[in-house]
Design a protein around this motif. Structure first.
Motif, PDB file in Angstrom:
ATOM      1  N   GLU A  69      10.674   8.804   1.006  1.00 35.86           N
ATOM      2  CA  GLU A  69      11.471   7.598   1.311  1.00 35.86           C
ATOM      3  C   GLU A  69      11.001   6.871   2.574  1.00 35.86           C
ATOM      4  O   GLU A  69      11.278   5.684   2.767  1.00 35.86           O
ATOM      5  CB  GLU A  69      12.970   7.954   1.422  1.00 35.86           C
ATOM      6  CG  GLU A  69      13.356   8.847   2.604  1.00 35.86           C
ATOM      7  CD  GLU A  69      13.072  10.337   2.402  1.00 35.86           C
ATOM      8  OE1 GLU A  69      13.392  11.112   3.308  1.00 35.86           O
ATOM      9  OE2 GLU A  69      12.532  10.709   1.339  1.00 35.86           O
ATOM     10  N   ASN A  70      10.264   7.587   3.449  1.00 35.87           N
ATOM     11  CA  ASN A  70       9.777   6.990   4.713  1.00 35.87           C
ATOM     12  C   ASN A  70       8.281   6.643   4.669  1.00 35.87           C
ATOM     13  O   ASN A  70       7.665   6.431   5.707  1.00 35.87           O
ATOM     14  CB  ASN A  70      10.036   7.951   5.881  1.00 35.87           C
ATOM     15  CG  ASN A  70      11.508   8.163   6.125  1.00 35.87           C
ATOM     16  OD1 ASN A  70      12.277   7.209   6.127  1.00 35.87           O
ATOM     17  ND2 ASN A  70      11.908   9.410   6.306  1.00 35.87           N
ATOM     18  N   GLU A  71       7.718   6.597   3.473  1.00 32.03           N
ATOM     19  CA  GLU A  71       6.285   6.359   3.288  1.00 32.03           C
ATOM     20  C   GLU A  71       5.806   5.073   3.981  1.00 32.03           C
ATOM     21  O   GLU A  71       4.824   5.080   4.719  1.00 32.03           O
ATOM     22  CB  GLU A  71       5.991   6.275   1.782  1.00 32.03           C
ATOM     23  CG  GLU A  71       4.581   6.599   1.413  1.00 32.03           C
ATOM     24  CD  GLU A  71       4.400   6.687  -0.100  1.00 32.03           C
ATOM     25  OE1 GLU A  71       4.116   5.639  -0.698  1.00 32.03           O
ATOM     26  OE2 GLU A  71       4.538   7.798  -0.651  1.00 32.03           O
ATOM     27  N   SER A 107      -3.554   0.509  10.205  1.00 28.83           N
ATOM     28  CA  SER A 107      -4.449   0.416   9.045  1.00 28.83           C
ATOM     29  C   SER A 107      -5.354   1.648   8.950  1.00 28.83           C
ATOM     30  O   SER A 107      -5.605   2.321   9.959  1.00 28.83           O
ATOM     31  CB  SER A 107      -5.307  -0.837   9.153  1.00 28.83           C
ATOM     32  OG  SER A 107      -6.237  -0.674  10.199  1.00 28.83           O
ATOM     33  N   PRO A 108      -5.875   1.941   7.745  1.00 26.14           N
ATOM     34  CA  PRO A 108      -6.829   3.059   7.593  1.00 26.14           C
ATOM     35  C   PRO A 108      -8.057   2.897   8.504  1.00 26.14           C
ATOM     36  O   PRO A 108      -8.583   3.883   9.013  1.00 26.14           O
ATOM     37  CB  PRO A 108      -7.227   2.998   6.114  1.00 26.14           C
ATOM     38  CG  PRO A 108      -6.078   2.333   5.433  1.00 26.14           C
ATOM     39  CD  PRO A 108      -5.537   1.350   6.420  1.00 26.14           C
ATOM     40  N   SER A 109      -8.486   1.638   8.736  1.00 29.72           N
ATOM     41  CA  SER A 109      -9.632   1.392   9.633  1.00 29.72           C
ATOM     42  C   SER A 109      -9.316   1.845  11.049  1.00 29.72           C
ATOM     43  O   SER A 109     -10.154   2.440  11.730  1.00 29.72           O
ATOM     44  CB  SER A 109      -9.977  -0.098   9.657  1.00 29.72           C
ATOM     45  OG  SER A 109     -10.391  -0.522   8.401  1.00 29.72           O
ATOM     46  N   HIS A 110      -8.091   1.539  11.487  1.00 31.76           N
ATOM     47  CA  HIS A 110      -7.661   1.911  12.841  1.00 31.76           C
ATOM     48  C   HIS A 110      -7.652   3.430  13.002  1.00 31.76           C
ATOM     49  O   HIS A 110      -8.198   3.976  13.964  1.00 31.76           O
ATOM     50  CB  HIS A 110      -6.274   1.324  13.093  1.00 31.76           C
ATOM     51  CG  HIS A 110      -5.637   1.794  14.356  1.00 31.76           C
ATOM     52  ND1 HIS A 110      -6.075   1.371  15.599  1.00 31.76           N
ATOM     53  CD2 HIS A 110      -4.615   2.660  14.583  1.00 31.76           C
ATOM     54  CE1 HIS A 110      -5.340   1.964  16.533  1.00 31.76           C
ATOM     55  NE2 HIS A 110      -4.459   2.740  15.949  1.00 31.76           N
ATOM     56  N   LYS A 151      -6.768   7.324   0.286  1.00 36.83           N
ATOM     57  CA  LYS A 151      -8.049   7.056  -0.386  1.00 36.83           C
ATOM     58  C   LYS A 151      -8.925   6.141   0.476  1.00 36.83           C
ATOM     59  O   LYS A 151     -10.125   6.376   0.646  1.00 36.83           O
ATOM     60  CB  LYS A 151      -7.792   6.416  -1.748  1.00 36.83           C
ATOM     61  CG  LYS A 151      -9.052   6.253  -2.586  1.00 36.83           C
ATOM     62  CD  LYS A 151      -8.747   5.625  -3.936  1.00 36.83           C
ATOM     63  CE  LYS A 151     -10.021   5.422  -4.728  1.00 36.83           C
ATOM     64  NZ  LYS A 151      -9.770   4.750  -6.009  1.00 36.83           N
ATOM     65  N   LYS A 152      -8.304   5.083   1.036  1.00 33.99           N
ATOM     66  CA  LYS A 152      -9.044   4.162   1.912  1.00 33.99           C
ATOM     67  C   LYS A 152      -9.506   4.880   3.176  1.00 33.99           C
ATOM     68  O   LYS A 152     -10.622   4.666   3.651  1.00 33.99           O
ATOM     69  CB  LYS A 152      -8.174   2.959   2.286  1.00 33.99           C
ATOM     70  CG  LYS A 152      -8.087   1.931   1.187  1.00 33.99           C
ATOM     71  CD  LYS A 152      -7.330   0.708   1.652  1.00 33.99           C
ATOM     72  CE  LYS A 152      -7.238  -0.315   0.529  1.00 33.99           C
ATOM     73  NZ  LYS A 152      -6.476  -1.506   0.924  1.00 33.99           N
ATOM     74  N   LEU A 153      -8.641   5.751   3.708  1.00 35.19           N
ATOM     75  CA  LEU A 153      -8.993   6.509   4.916  1.00 35.19           C
ATOM     76  C   LEU A 153     -10.203   7.406   4.644  1.00 35.19           C
ATOM     77  O   LEU A 153     -11.129   7.456   5.450  1.00 35.19           O
ATOM     78  CB  LEU A 153      -7.800   7.346   5.382  1.00 35.19           C
ATOM     79  CG  LEU A 153      -7.994   8.168   6.654  1.00 35.19           C
ATOM     80  CD1 LEU A 153      -8.369   7.285   7.849  1.00 35.19           C
ATOM     81  CD2 LEU A 153      -6.749   8.971   6.973  1.00 35.19           C
ATOM     82  N   ARG A 154     -10.212   8.072   3.503  1.00 33.93           N
ATOM     83  CA  ARG A 154     -11.359   8.922   3.128  1.00 33.93           C
ATOM     84  C   ARG A 154     -12.638   8.092   3.057  1.00 33.93           C
ATOM     85  O   ARG A 154     -13.692   8.511   3.533  1.00 33.93           O
ATOM     86  CB  ARG A 154     -11.096   9.627   1.792  1.00 33.93           C
ATOM     87  CG  ARG A 154     -12.240  10.523   1.348  1.00 33.93           C
ATOM     88  CD  ARG A 154     -11.946  11.209   0.026  1.00 33.93           C
ATOM     89  NE  ARG A 154     -11.015  12.303   0.177  1.00 33.93           N
ATOM     90  CZ  ARG A 154     -11.358  13.542   0.521  1.00 33.93           C
ATOM     91  NH1 ARG A 154     -12.625  13.828   0.779  1.00 33.93           N
ATOM     92  NH2 ARG A 154     -10.456  14.481   0.626  1.00 33.93           N
ATOM     93  N   MET A 199       0.849  -1.197   0.000  1.00 29.28           N
ATOM     94  CA  MET A 199       0.000   0.000   0.000  1.00 29.28           C
ATOM     95  C   MET A 199       0.886   1.249   0.000  1.00 29.28           C
ATOM     96  O   MET A 199       1.835   1.340   0.776  1.00 29.28           O
ATOM     97  CB  MET A 199      -0.892  -0.008   1.248  1.00 29.28           C
ATOM     98  CG  MET A 199      -1.943   1.080   1.243  1.00 29.28           C
ATOM     99  SD  MET A 199      -2.853   1.233   2.804  1.00 29.28           S
ATOM    100  CE  MET A 199      -3.661  -0.349   2.920  1.00 29.28           C
ATOM    101  N   ASN A 200       0.585   2.206  -0.879  1.00 29.47           N
ATOM    102  CA  ASN A 200       1.334   3.461  -0.893  1.00 29.47           C
ATOM    103  C   ASN A 200       0.499   4.587  -0.264  1.00 29.47           C
ATOM    104  O   ASN A 200      -0.636   4.363   0.155  1.00 29.47           O
ATOM    105  CB  ASN A 200       1.778   3.820  -2.317  1.00 29.47           C
ATOM    106  CG  ASN A 200       0.584   3.994  -3.243  1.00 29.47           C
ATOM    107  OD1 ASN A 200      -0.554   4.171  -2.820  1.00 29.47           O
ATOM    108  ND2 ASN A 200       0.855   3.921  -4.542  1.00 29.47           N
ATOM    109  N   ARG A 201       1.083   5.772  -0.236  1.00 31.39           N
ATOM    110  CA  ARG A 201       0.437   6.923   0.407  1.00 31.39           C
ATOM    111  C   ARG A 201      -0.940   7.228  -0.209  1.00 31.39           C
ATOM    112  O   ARG A 201      -1.915   7.433   0.511  1.00 31.39           O
ATOM    113  CB  ARG A 201       1.365   8.125   0.267  1.00 31.39           C
ATOM    114  CG  ARG A 201       0.727   9.459   0.576  1.00 31.39           C
ATOM    115  CD  ARG A 201       1.688  10.587   0.331  1.00 31.39           C
ATOM    116  NE  ARG A 201       1.032  11.871   0.423  1.00 31.39           N
ATOM    117  CZ  ARG A 201       1.660  13.012   0.626  1.00 31.39           C
ATOM    118  NH1 ARG A 201       2.963  13.036   0.759  1.00 31.39           N
ATOM    119  NH2 ARG A 201       0.990  14.138   0.698  1.00 31.39           N
ATOM    120  N   ALA A 202      -1.008   7.264  -1.538  1.00 28.03           N
ATOM    121  CA  ALA A 202      -2.260   7.626  -2.230  1.00 28.03           C
ATOM    122  C   ALA A 202      -3.375   6.637  -1.902  1.00 28.03           C
ATOM    123  O   ALA A 202      -4.505   7.047  -1.580  1.00 28.03           O
ATOM    124  CB  ALA A 202      -2.025   7.685  -3.736  1.00 28.03           C
TER     125      ALA A 202
END
Length: 201
Positions: free
Chosen positions: A39-41, A50-53, A8-11, A1-4
């Protein structure tokens, strides 16, 4: 999973919040990623969980913050909305099965107790009010037969009905206070559950 994809999942998990709150939360986490650097993504994603958390924490914090900012408000709808958001945050939080079962059991038992208390208070108040009305009507019916008893019944009826009317705003405020305490207790429960999860319950 990357930043984008993370953002997106968090939204997607925050859809129940107002749009400005979602934008503010995402702006905060975007800035968090920016400060850490590209580099620290992956390290940031691992730290956040996780986005759920993250979403469950944001929802619970929003509910408590919203409740505090409107603590003098008489909006029962807002209080119920805060309770629902915290319950939703607990249920959607990525918890282990034992913690999730404990959380759901606590929510149901807590809800049953609070509901019973509110029903008991409301029933008592209505009982007083309608008891006064019955005494008043009874007094009118026996007025021609025994006027002394009729006056007694009517006097008691007026006093008890008046007491019921006077108690109404006090009872309404008491019920609202119970709901506010409920929300705060659920918020504390959520934070305890999340703390236990972090400790690796």
């Amino acid at each position: 999973m990357n930043r984008a994809s993370y953002l997106k999942k968090l939204r997607g998990k925050l859809q129940r919040l107002p749009a400005h709150e979602i934008d503010a939360a995402l702006a905060y986490y975007e800035e968090y990623f920016d400060e850490a650097g590209e580099e620290n993504e992956q390290r940031v994603i691992q730290q956040l969980g996780s986005p759920s958390h993250v979403a469950s924490q944001i929802m619970a914090d929003y509910a408590l913050k919203d409740l505090e900012s409107t603590s003098n408000s008489t909006s029962t709808k807002k209080n119920m909305s805060a309770i629902w958001l915290i319950i939703l945050a607990i249920i959607t939080a990525p918890l282990s099965l034992p913690l999730l079962v404990v959380a759901i059991a606590l929510i149901f038992s807590f809800g049953a107790v609070i509901f019973s208390v509110i029903i008991a208070i409301t029933a008592t108040m209505l009982g007083i009010f309608f008891g006064g009305i019955v005494a008043l009507i009874s007094g009118f019916f026996i007025l021609t037969q025994h006027w002394q008893t009729a006056l007694l019944f009517m006097g008691v009826g007026f006093i008890v009905t008046g007491l019921g009317i006077l108690l109404f705003p006090i009872v309404a405020r008491l019920i609202k206070t119970i709901v506010v305490v409920c929300v705060e207790a659920l918020g504390k429960l959520f934070h305890k559950i999340m703390k236990k999860r972090k400790e690796g319950y």
